[in-house]
Design an enzyme around this catalytic site. Structure first.
Site, PDB file in Angstrom:
ATOM      1  CG  HIS A 183       0.172   1.746  -9.256  1.00 50.02           C
ATOM      2  ND1 HIS A 183       0.150   1.468  -8.144  1.00 50.02           N
ATOM      3  CD2 HIS A 183      -0.797   2.430  -9.925  1.00 50.02           C
ATOM      4  CE1 HIS A 183      -1.229   2.484  -7.792  1.00 50.02           C
ATOM      5  NE2 HIS A 183      -1.846   2.543  -8.663  1.00 50.02           N
TER       6      HIS A 183
ATOM      7  CG  LEU B 269       9.575 -16.906  -3.457  1.00 49.71           C
ATOM      8  CD1 LEU B 269       9.404 -17.277  -2.093  1.00 49.71           C
ATOM      9  CD2 LEU B 269      10.408 -15.571  -4.191  1.00 49.71           C
TER      10      LEU B 269
ATOM     11  CG  ASP C  16      -2.030   0.527   1.377  1.00 48.37           C
ATOM     12  OD1 ASP C  16      -2.564   1.358  -0.121  1.00 48.37           O
ATOM     13  OD2 ASP C  16      -2.742   1.114   1.877  1.00 48.37           O
TER      14      ASP C  16
HETATM   15  C1  FPP Z   1      -1.425   0.542  -2.952  1.00 52.26           C
HETATM   16  O1  FPP Z   1      -2.040   0.999  -3.516  1.00 52.26           O
HETATM   17  C2  FPP Z   1      -1.076  -0.289  -4.136  1.00 52.26           C
HETATM   18  C3  FPP Z   1      -2.600  -1.305  -5.596  1.00 52.26           C
HETATM   19  C4  FPP Z   1      -3.910  -0.865  -5.360  1.00 52.26           C
HETATM   20  C5  FPP Z   1      -1.500  -1.843  -6.990  1.00 52.26           C
HETATM   21  C6  FPP Z   1      -0.405  -2.532  -6.574  1.00 52.26           C
HETATM   22  C7  FPP Z   1       0.217  -2.247  -7.534  1.00 52.26           C
HETATM   23  C8  FPP Z   1       2.084  -2.486  -7.911  1.00 52.26           C
HETATM   24  C9  FPP Z   1       2.587  -2.593  -6.919  1.00 52.26           C
HETATM   25  C10 FPP Z   1       2.114  -2.341  -9.179  1.00 52.26           C
HETATM   26  C11 FPP Z   1       2.999  -3.511  -9.775  1.00 52.26           C
HETATM   27  C12 FPP Z   1       2.692  -4.258  -9.343  1.00 52.26           C
HETATM   28  C13 FPP Z   1       2.432  -5.408 -10.699  1.00 52.26           C
HETATM   29  C14 FPP Z   1       1.585  -6.683 -10.240  1.00 52.26           C
HETATM   30  C15 FPP Z   1       2.863  -5.198 -11.935  1.00 52.26           C
HETATM   31  P1  FPP Z   1      -2.370   2.830  -3.528  1.00 52.26           P
HETATM   32  O2  FPP Z   1      -2.570   3.106  -4.937  1.00 52.26           O
HETATM   33  O3  FPP Z   1      -3.455   2.424  -2.970  1.00 52.26           O
HETATM   34  O4  FPP Z   1      -1.973   3.976  -2.776  1.00 52.26           O
HETATM   35  P2  FPP Z   1      -2.493   5.311  -1.806  1.00 52.26           P
HETATM   36  O5  FPP Z   1      -3.151   4.117  -0.881  1.00 52.26           O
HETATM   37  O6  FPP Z   1      -1.279   5.594  -1.222  1.00 52.26           O
HETATM   38  O7  FPP Z   1      -3.410   5.914  -2.679  1.00 52.26           O
END
Ligand code: FPP
Length: 242
Positions: free
Chosen positions: A35, A129, A18
């Site tokens: 991301h 893994l 997150d």
């Molecule tokens: C949460 O941060 C993250 C996500 C909903 C997406 C997770 C994705 C990645 C780590 C990108 C790479 C992953 C892959 C599998 C390619 P948020 O956007 O909710 O953050 P915020 O709470 O600060 O808005």
């Protein structure tokens, strides 16, 4: 691996990655750039988990609720997924990593689906893994699906209602032996200071230790990862006993 005890290393670590959006805001860049930084962080943690001798790593990449985000952001996340598997597949194979998906990914964009299917196929015999990517994943949906499968079996006379044990319910979850086949996580980490499970591994988390990190996911370092594992190792796990 300073200070970590090899003998009590968790076998399965699950992570709620997150804070990408807040990281992007802090750096004055679009959310998708957050991301992308999150993807690099994820790659680093996959490599480090392998080095630490962890057997299963599960990351929450996209939830059943994430479809509510803007089309641009959703597209961006799936494009990153393709970038990740295409760019890093050879290395994952070399490192003996086996990739599995938790969730119904039949409805994700076609190019992402194809890239993922190839990755799963090319890594399926790897014995290192196990890297589970929770994608279009929601734990209530997962439990509902398990119950539906069991109900069909009862209707078909293949199972008696009294046969429905906890093990049978576990079997039909995405982590069950009909699919990814991995133990419940001993440790669940959530980054960015939020302290909730957000529909992630609700059944499997019954006895998991929860460790929260204030780091935003793109800033989550291998040192912070080891700190979270050390915190887990310092806990007294009693499983309801004394
Ligand atoms: C949460 O941060 C993250 C996500 C909903 C997406 C997770 C994705 C990645 C780590 C990108 C790479 C992953 C892959 C599998 C390619 P948020 O956007 O909710 O953050 P915020 O709470 O600060 O808005």
């Amino acid at each position: 691996m300073t200070g970590l005890i090899k003998e009590i290393m968790p076998q399965h670590v699950a992570i709620i990655m997150d804070g990408n959006g807040r990281w992007a805001k802090e750096h004055g860049v679009p959310r998708v750039a957050g991301h992308r930084a999150g993807m690099e962080s994820m790659k680093k943690i996959v490599d480090h988990s392998d080095k630490l001798g962890i057997k299963h790593l599960t990351v929450y990449a996209f939830s059943t609720e994430n479809w509510k985000r803007s089309t641009e952001e959703v597209r961006g996340i799936f494009k990153l997924l393709v970038t990740f598997v295409n760019r890093d597949l050879r290395e994952l194979i070399k490192n003996n990593v086996c990739v599995k998906i938790l969730g119904d990914f039949s409805s994700i964009p076609e190019d992402s689906k194809k890239a993922l299917e190839k990755t799963i196929e090319d890594t399926k015999n790897n014995k290192g893994l196990q890297f589970n990517i929770a994608l279009n994943y929601g734990s209530r949906d997962e439990i509902r699906r398990s119950v539906e499968t069991i109900a069909h079996k009862v209707k078909a006379g293949e199972l008696e209602p009294s046969d429905i044990s906890e093990d049978v319910i576990s079997e039909y979850l995405w982590t069950g032996n009909m699919h990814a086949d991995c133990p419940d996580p001993e440790l669940i980490i959530r980054t960015s200071g939020e302290q909730r499970l957000s529909n992630f591994l609700l059944w499997q988390a019954a006895y998991s230790e929860l460790v929260f990190s204030d780091a935003l996911w793109p800033d989550f370092s291998t040192e912070e990862y080891e700190r979270c594992i050390a915190e887990y190792q310092s806990r007294d796990r009693r499983f309801g006993g004394r």
